[in-house]
Design a protein around this motif. Structure first.
Motif, PDB file in Angstrom:
ATOM      1  N   GLU A 286     -20.753  15.242 -30.135  1.00  0.00           N
ATOM      2  CA  GLU A 286     -21.458  15.712 -28.942  1.00  0.00           C
ATOM      3  C   GLU A 286     -20.614  16.669 -28.101  1.00  0.00           C
ATOM      4  O   GLU A 286     -21.111  17.673 -27.601  1.00  0.00           O
ATOM      5  N   VAL A 287     -19.346  16.362 -27.930  1.00  0.00           N
ATOM      6  CA  VAL A 287     -18.498  17.155 -27.033  1.00  0.00           C
ATOM      7  C   VAL A 287     -17.850  18.337 -27.741  1.00  0.00           C
ATOM      8  O   VAL A 287     -17.813  19.449 -27.218  1.00  0.00           O
ATOM      9  N   TYR A 288     -17.333  18.112 -28.970  1.00  0.00           N
ATOM     10  CA  TYR A 288     -16.572  19.159 -29.651  1.00  0.00           C
ATOM     11  C   TYR A 288     -17.254  19.717 -30.897  1.00  0.00           C
ATOM     12  O   TYR A 288     -16.748  20.659 -31.509  1.00  0.00           O
ATOM     13  N   ASP A 289     -18.371  19.139 -31.291  1.00  0.00           N
ATOM     14  CA  ASP A 289     -19.096  19.558 -32.499  1.00  0.00           C
ATOM     15  C   ASP A 289     -18.194  19.468 -33.727  1.00  0.00           C
ATOM     16  O   ASP A 289     -18.225  20.321 -34.609  1.00  0.00           O
ATOM     17  N   GLU A 290     -17.366  18.440 -33.775  1.00  0.00           N
ATOM     18  CA  GLU A 290     -16.452  18.227 -34.898  1.00  0.00           C
ATOM     19  C   GLU A 290     -16.823  16.930 -35.610  1.00  0.00           C
ATOM     20  O   GLU A 290     -16.942  15.878 -34.979  1.00  0.00           O
ATOM     21  N   CYS A 291     -16.984  17.034 -36.940  1.00  0.00           N
ATOM     22  CA  CYS A 291     -17.468  15.860 -37.663  1.00  0.00           C
ATOM     23  C   CYS A 291     -16.541  15.400 -38.789  1.00  0.00           C
ATOM     24  O   CYS A 291     -16.824  14.400 -39.434  1.00  0.00           O
ATOM     25  N   ASP A 292     -15.464  16.146 -39.027  1.00  0.00           N
ATOM     26  CA  ASP A 292     -14.650  15.809 -40.197  1.00  0.00           C
ATOM     27  C   ASP A 292     -13.245  15.334 -39.847  1.00  0.00           C
ATOM     28  O   ASP A 292     -12.386  15.234 -40.717  1.00  0.00           O
ATOM     29  N   GLY A 293     -12.989  15.052 -38.547  1.00  0.00           N
ATOM     30  CA  GLY A 293     -11.685  14.516 -38.150  1.00  0.00           C
ATOM     31  C   GLY A 293     -10.532  15.444 -38.483  1.00  0.00           C
ATOM     32  O   GLY A 293     -10.719  16.652 -38.572  1.00  0.00           O
ATOM     33  N   PRO A 294      -9.330  14.886 -38.714  1.00  0.00           N
ATOM     34  CA  PRO A 294      -9.051  13.444 -38.679  1.00  0.00           C
ATOM     35  C   PRO A 294      -8.725  12.911 -37.280  1.00  0.00           C
ATOM     36  O   PRO A 294      -8.759  11.710 -37.072  1.00  0.00           O
ATOM     37  N   SER A 295      -8.415  13.815 -36.333  1.00  0.00           N
ATOM     38  CA  SER A 295      -7.963  13.335 -35.030  1.00  0.00           C
ATOM     39  C   SER A 295      -9.119  13.163 -34.051  1.00  0.00           C
ATOM     40  O   SER A 295     -10.080  13.929 -34.061  1.00  0.00           O
ATOM     41  N   VAL A 296      -8.998  12.148 -33.218  1.00  0.00           N
ATOM     42  CA  VAL A 296      -9.891  11.963 -32.078  1.00  0.00           C
ATOM     43  C   VAL A 296      -9.120  12.421 -30.845  1.00  0.00           C
ATOM     44  O   VAL A 296      -7.998  11.972 -30.621  1.00  0.00           O
ATOM     45  N   ARG A 297      -9.685  13.319 -30.075  1.00  0.00           N
ATOM     46  CA  ARG A 297      -8.908  13.887 -28.973  1.00  0.00           C
ATOM     47  C   ARG A 297      -9.649  13.824 -27.637  1.00  0.00           C
ATOM     48  O   ARG A 297     -10.835  13.515 -27.578  1.00  0.00           O
ATOM     49  N   GLY A 298      -8.866  14.164 -26.583  1.00  0.00           N
ATOM     50  CA  GLY A 298      -9.434  14.241 -25.246  1.00  0.00           C
ATOM     51  C   GLY A 298     -10.011  12.919 -24.779  1.00  0.00           C
ATOM     52  O   GLY A 298      -9.571  11.831 -25.164  1.00  0.00           O
ATOM     53  N   LEU A 299     -11.045  13.030 -23.960  1.00  0.00           N
ATOM     54  CA  LEU A 299     -11.674  11.837 -23.393  1.00  0.00           C
ATOM     55  C   LEU A 299     -12.482  11.047 -24.412  1.00  0.00           C
ATOM     56  O   LEU A 299     -12.935   9.943 -24.130  1.00  0.00           O
ATOM     57  N   CYS A 300     -12.660  11.601 -25.624  1.00  0.00           N
ATOM     58  CA  CYS A 300     -13.390  10.871 -26.663  1.00  0.00           C
ATOM     59  C   CYS A 300     -12.606   9.661 -27.153  1.00  0.00           C
ATOM     60  O   CYS A 300     -13.185   8.681 -27.625  1.00  0.00           O
ATOM     61  N   SER A 301     -11.291   9.717 -27.055  1.00  0.00           N
ATOM     62  CA  SER A 301     -10.445   8.644 -27.562  1.00  0.00           C
ATOM     63  C   SER A 301     -10.620   7.375 -26.731  1.00  0.00           C
ATOM     64  O   SER A 301     -10.716   7.421 -25.503  1.00  0.00           O
ATOM     65  N   CYS A 302     -10.658   6.230 -27.432  1.00  0.00           N
ATOM     66  CA  CYS A 302     -10.822   4.960 -26.725  1.00  0.00           C
ATOM     67  C   CYS A 302     -10.035   3.859 -27.413  1.00  0.00           C
ATOM     68  O   CYS A 302      -9.596   4.004 -28.560  1.00  0.00           O
ATOM     69  N   ASP A 303      -9.884   2.771 -26.708  1.00  0.00           N
ATOM     70  CA  ASP A 303      -9.197   1.581 -27.222  1.00  0.00           C
ATOM     71  C   ASP A 303     -10.161   0.403 -27.076  1.00  0.00           C
ATOM     72  O   ASP A 303     -10.526   0.028 -25.954  1.00  0.00           O
ATOM     73  N   PRO A 304     -10.604  -0.196 -28.178  1.00  0.00           N
ATOM     74  CA  PRO A 304     -11.576  -1.301 -28.084  1.00  0.00           C
ATOM     75  C   PRO A 304     -11.040  -2.513 -27.344  1.00  0.00           C
ATOM     76  O   PRO A 304     -11.817  -3.371 -26.905  1.00  0.00           O
ATOM     77  N   ASN A 305      -9.721  -2.587 -27.188  1.00  0.00           N
ATOM     78  CA  ASN A 305      -9.125  -3.734 -26.509  1.00  0.00           C
ATOM     79  C   ASN A 305      -8.797  -3.466 -25.046  1.00  0.00           C
ATOM     80  O   ASN A 305      -8.248  -4.336 -24.360  1.00  0.00           O
ATOM     81  N   ASP A 306      -9.107  -2.255 -24.551  1.00  0.00           N
ATOM     82  CA  ASP A 306      -8.803  -1.893 -23.174  1.00  0.00           C
ATOM     83  C   ASP A 306     -10.017  -2.201 -22.298  1.00  0.00           C
ATOM     84  O   ASP A 306     -11.032  -1.508 -22.352  1.00  0.00           O
TER      85      ASP A 306
END
Length: 424
Positions: free
Chosen positions: A81-101
């Motif tokens: 949605e934000v970067y129109d990138e679908c093949d990775g490998p990195s997750v960047r910017g505000l898209c990155s999250c931590d399921p334990n946070d």
């Protein structure tokens, strides 16, 4: 445990689908978020439950839910949605999250709740700006409000007056209205909300205007549609929206450079007015240019005559001058809001301005500041490849002379003569 499935689409992009209660394929609801990890990426990213129709519109049909159109809702990955990138490998910017946070989840819970449709609008629902964007981010009087207002005006133009445009013009306004709204929708996402400011809303709004105008070429429209759209929107905006109109005008002017319209066609005219530069003008030159144009219009009574005008700054030839280009047109031709306006002769209007400057218009009051008028020139077309009239003000008096208050007297100078009108 939420079951996640991916699949391949055009451009090799997949969209997550799920049968969980948080994003049911038939009932949603839109707006729910989850922190997920996908095989194509080496980190976790946010995903939002959205409608299939929104995803297709937002991605220009590059992405869709699995089993579309049967599936009505699915998770849409942030990197798509934000970067129109679908093949990775990195997750960047505000898209990155931590399921334990848990801290971000708590912060998201404190956000103003919105109706479900806010997260997946159709793109032409004008109330979205008030009921969704402004409800989440109140910004009355701020630069963000000024930037977003242009998008709202496009939306209103599409819904209220599209019948007055050609079919091509209607399609263009509708597409731009959707593009502008869809560009702002992602800032309602919880992860964006944690880092949003009025300044960032303004930056995003202006960036989306350039992107939407460029992607949906304004120059492909007919001259008449171009002018109707520009003048109708411009005439609804006040002086506080100079920045919003400047970007739009740059697009319009770029198209006009290729136009064959001539001042004698009575559609457009351009007057170049030169005033004496003051130090304060450099602080807000674009605002000053518009204010100078408005001051000239007031003196010439252009509004009551049925004229439209727009002033923008042009680089001066000397450090002592401040140049303002004023584009003139007719309400009767291009303002879709004008119920009735007389037809005018633009050549006569700019000639009248030249005569006034040559005889009496030596000083303008611009936002409580008195500005010396030096000269003007009337151009053959908006590119000003040649002029058909030039005028200069009498050498004295200017604003620094006796054109305004002196010892309790209001004095007006005409040529070399002074007429005392009344005493305070």
């Amino acid at each position: 445990m939420v079951s996640l499935k991916t699949f391949l689409l055009l451009a090799l992009c997949g969209v997550i689908t799920t049968v969980s209660a948080r994003c049911h394929p038939y009932f949603g609801p839109a707006g729910g978020t989850k922190c997920v990890q996908l095989p194509e990426y080496n980190g976790y990213q946010y995903a939002t439950c959205l409608t299939d129709s929104y995803i297709q519109e937002k991605s220009k049909n590059k992405h869709a839910c699995e089993d579309s159109p049967i599936t009505e809702y699915c998770y849409y990955q942030c990197m798509y949605e934000v970067y129109d990138e679908c093949d990775g490998p990195s997750v960047r910017g505000l898209c990155s999250c931590d399921p334990n946070d848990a801290s971000k989840s708590l912060a998201s819970a404190s956000l103003v709740p919105l109706l479900e449709w806010c997260f997946s609008p159709e793109g032409n629902t004008c109330s979205w700006y008030k009921d969704c964007l402004q409800k989440r981010y109140p910004y009355p009087g701020s630069s963000a409000e000024h930037a977003v207002t242009l998008a709202k005006k496009f939306c209103n133009l599409f819904n209220d007056q599209k019948a007055l445009l050609s079919t091509t013009g209607q399609n263009w306004v509708g597409a731009v209205s959707k593009c502008l709204q869809f560009s702002l929708v992602p800032i309602l996402r919880p992860w964006e909300s944690l880092d949003i400011t009025c300044k960032s809303i303004k930056s995003l709004a202006f960036a989306s205007q350039s992107e939407c105008f460029a992607g949906l070429s304004y120059c492909t429209l007919s001259f008449r549609d171009q002018m109707k759209i520009f003048w109708t929107i411009k005439n609804e905006l006040t002086d506080t929206f100079v920045d919003a109109m400047k970007g739009f005008w740059e697009v319009v002017f770029g198209c006009l450079k290729h136009s064959t319209e001539h001042v004698t066609d009575n559609k457009l005219a351009l007057a170049k007015v030169v005033v004496k530069k003051q130090a304060s003008m450099e602080r807000s030159p674009d605002v000053l240019a518009r204010q100078v144009a408005d001051a000239v219009a007031l003196k010439q009574k252009w509004a009551t005559e049925g004229l439209l005008w727009y002033g923008f700054r042009e680089k001066a030839e000397t450090d002592s001058e401040f140049n303002v280009n004023i584009v003139l047109s007719q309400k009767s031709y291009f303002d879709l809001n004008a119920i009735y306006a007389p037809s005018l002769n633009l050549t006569k209007s700019v000639t009248s301005l030249g005569q006034t400057i040559n005889s009496s218009l030596t000083c303008l009051q611009v936002n409580a500041v008195h500005v010396d008028v030096i000269s003007m020139a009337a151009c053959e077309n908006v590119i000003c490849e040649s002029t058909f009239l030039e005028a200069t003000t009498p050498p004295h008096p200017k604003c620094t002379g006796s054109s305004f208050q002196l010892s309790g007297l209001l004095v007006i100078s005409v040529g070399m003569f002074r007429l005392i009108l009344f005493q305070y």
